[in-house]
Design a protein around this motif. Sequence first.
Motif, mmCIF file in Angstrom:
data_model
loop_
_atom_site.group_PDB
_atom_site.id
_atom_site.type_symbol
_atom_site.label_atom_id
_atom_site.label_comp_id
_atom_site.label_asym_id
_atom_site.label_seq_id
_atom_site.Cartn_x
_atom_site.Cartn_y
_atom_site.Cartn_z
ATOM 1 N N UNK A 147 0.828 -1.202 0.000
ATOM 2 C CA UNK A 147 0.000 0.000 0.000
ATOM 3 C C UNK A 147 0.860 1.249 0.000
ATOM 4 N N UNK A 148 0.461 2.213 -0.821
ATOM 5 C CA UNK A 148 1.046 3.542 -0.764
ATOM 6 C C UNK A 148 0.202 4.409 0.160
ATOM 7 N N UNK A 149 0.866 5.288 0.895
ATOM 8 C CA UNK A 149 0.153 6.254 1.710
ATOM 9 C C UNK A 149 -0.632 7.219 0.832
ATOM 10 N N UNK A 150 -1.649 7.876 1.367
ATOM 11 C CA UNK A 150 -2.386 8.865 0.573
ATOM 12 C C UNK A 150 -1.462 9.947 0.033
ATOM 13 N N UNK A 151 -1.707 10.373 -1.191
ATOM 14 C CA UNK A 151 -0.933 11.458 -1.788
ATOM 15 C C UNK A 151 -1.306 12.781 -1.132
ATOM 16 N N UNK A 152 -0.322 13.684 -1.049
ATOM 17 C CA UNK A 152 -0.601 14.999 -0.471
ATOM 18 C C UNK A 152 -0.565 16.088 -1.537
ATOM 19 N N UNK A 153 -0.977 17.267 -1.123
ATOM 20 C CA UNK A 153 -1.052 18.471 -1.953
ATOM 21 C C UNK A 153 -2.234 18.419 -2.924
ATOM 22 N N UNK A 154 -2.004 18.545 -4.247
ATOM 23 C CA UNK A 154 -3.096 18.686 -5.203
ATOM 24 C C UNK A 154 -3.876 17.401 -5.444
ATOM 25 N N UNK A 155 -4.729 17.460 -6.466
ATOM 26 C CA UNK A 155 -5.588 16.328 -6.827
ATOM 27 C C UNK A 155 -4.772 15.052 -7.016
ATOM 28 N N UNK A 156 -5.093 14.022 -6.242
ATOM 29 C CA UNK A 156 -4.372 12.751 -6.303
ATOM 30 C C UNK A 156 -4.713 11.998 -7.587
ATOM 31 N N UNK A 157 -3.714 11.346 -8.178
ATOM 32 C CA UNK A 157 -3.927 10.594 -9.420
ATOM 33 C C UNK A 157 -5.003 9.538 -9.258
ATOM 34 N N UNK A 158 -5.025 8.864 -8.113
ATOM 35 C CA UNK A 158 -5.987 7.785 -7.887
ATOM 36 C C UNK A 158 -7.428 8.305 -7.898
ATOM 37 N N UNK A 159 -7.612 9.601 -7.630
ATOM 38 C CA UNK A 159 -8.961 10.167 -7.557
ATOM 39 C C UNK A 159 -9.428 10.828 -8.854
ATOM 40 N N UNK A 160 -8.549 10.992 -9.828
ATOM 41 C CA UNK A 160 -8.980 11.674 -11.048
ATOM 42 C C UNK A 160 -10.204 11.012 -11.684
ATOM 43 N N UNK A 161 -10.253 9.680 -11.847
ATOM 44 C CA UNK A 161 -11.462 9.077 -12.424
ATOM 45 C C UNK A 161 -12.705 9.255 -11.551
ATOM 46 N N UNK A 162 -12.527 9.252 -10.233
ATOM 47 C CA UNK A 162 -13.664 9.439 -9.329
ATOM 48 C C UNK A 162 -14.183 10.867 -9.437
ATOM 49 N N UNK A 163 -13.277 11.820 -9.545
ATOM 50 C CA UNK A 163 -13.665 13.220 -9.722
ATOM 51 C C UNK A 163 -14.456 13.390 -11.017
ATOM 52 N N UNK A 164 -14.014 12.726 -12.076
ATOM 53 C CA UNK A 164 -14.731 12.805 -13.347
ATOM 54 C C UNK A 164 -16.151 12.264 -13.206
ATOM 55 N N UNK A 165 -16.286 11.150 -12.521
ATOM 56 C CA UNK A 165 -17.604 10.554 -12.330
ATOM 57 C C UNK A 165 -18.495 11.453 -11.478
ATOM 58 N N UNK A 166 -17.927 12.014 -10.414
ATOM 59 C CA UNK A 166 -18.689 12.877 -9.513
ATOM 60 C C UNK A 166 -19.143 14.153 -10.210
ATOM 61 N N UNK A 167 -18.225 14.854 -10.858
ATOM 62 C CA UNK A 167 -18.576 16.130 -11.482
ATOM 63 C C UNK A 167 -19.492 15.955 -12.685
ATOM 64 N N UNK A 168 -19.479 14.781 -13.290
ATOM 65 C CA UNK A 168 -20.382 14.522 -14.414
ATOM 66 C C UNK A 168 -21.850 14.536 -13.986
ATOM 67 N N UNK A 169 -22.095 14.396 -12.681
ATOM 68 C CA UNK A 169 -23.476 14.387 -12.188
ATOM 69 C C UNK A 169 -24.164 15.742 -12.316
ATOM 70 N N UNK A 170 -23.378 16.791 -12.558
ATOM 71 C CA UNK A 170 -23.943 18.132 -12.497
ATOM 72 C C UNK A 170 -24.262 18.713 -13.874
ATOM 73 N N UNK A 171 -24.261 17.857 -14.897
ATOM 74 C CA UNK A 171 -24.703 18.271 -16.213
ATOM 75 C C UNK A 171 -23.744 19.166 -16.973
ATOM 76 N N UNK A 172 -22.478 19.167 -16.583
ATOM 77 C CA UNK A 172 -21.474 20.001 -17.247
ATOM 78 C C UNK A 172 -20.439 19.122 -17.954
ATOM 79 N N UNK A 173 -20.036 19.539 -19.130
ATOM 80 C CA UNK A 173 -18.992 18.807 -19.843
ATOM 81 C C UNK A 173 -17.611 19.327 -19.521
ATOM 82 N N UNK A 174 -17.527 20.600 -19.134
ATOM 83 C CA UNK A 174 -16.233 21.232 -18.882
ATOM 84 C C UNK A 174 -16.152 21.704 -17.434
ATOM 85 N N UNK A 175 -14.927 21.892 -16.949
ATOM 86 C CA UNK A 175 -14.686 22.385 -15.608
ATOM 87 C C UNK A 175 -13.468 23.300 -15.655
ATOM 88 N N UNK A 176 -13.422 24.295 -14.778
ATOM 89 C CA UNK A 176 -12.262 25.183 -14.697
ATOM 90 C C UNK A 176 -11.289 24.630 -13.664
#
Length: 274
Positions: free
Chosen positions: A147-176
Amino acid sequence: MRLAAGRLDCLGKCYQGADFMTDNRVVQHPSYKVPMLTWWEGIYDQVFVALHPFYRIRKAGVSVSPAGSEIYEDVLPCDDRPENFCDMIKSRGEAVSWAEVHQAVAPDLPRSDVYLAIWLLACIGYQDRAGIDLQKRLAVYCQANRLYLPEDDGLAAILQPVVQEFLSCFGCRDVTAWDEFRHHSETVPLSVFRKAEPCYWLPQSITSPAVWGLHLPNPGILMTWGFDGTEAIIAMTSRTLEMARPENFFEGWYADAGTFADVFNPVEFLKREQ
């Protein structure tokens, strides 16, 4: 944290400016001097603390079975990690929750003690105030279970796909996407965060090219990351909460009236606004 008080004081001034009650709060990471719900009062209605998970990396070409740790890569020291390491995490990483590690290593200890130890171990290593023995037990468990410890600082690589799935719920194709101090931003399609895509990095930044903020002005949601943080802070309007609940995507909890941006620190550890 590395130079915790001094670094956080600098960050507080950068984020805070002349007055923390400014409209720039809509995209800013909160000052550690006031509770997060106070910082975003009148802009966002709820704040969710989303933990960066522990993770392990499945060996290339290995499917769901057979079970067992042999299907995972050994933990690589920082100096031995290849240039595409973040892409490996994103495409072949498997998340493991803080709760699972807590129960495996120290079920007799309160969550606050264990999570403080995890956070400090992930950010700066062994700390007396977190309990050296507990941190050693955590390190041994991670090594034994690849196991690797949780990543620190900015958006963790392991969470990028989860973030995409979560933000897709709000009807937007783009994000800033924003850098750490909100000097540079880029509007990108949510698809850049999909598992099949390489890790997304900002083209310009003052500190690191990681994503430190993601903003959807309509319907109203901000995901933001802080220095030496092992979590995303998700600020949401009531409207967004009706569309998707962050707890269905991330491990974490909702902030209360006394929750500060340095979520694992005891409140008295740093000087706060009165």
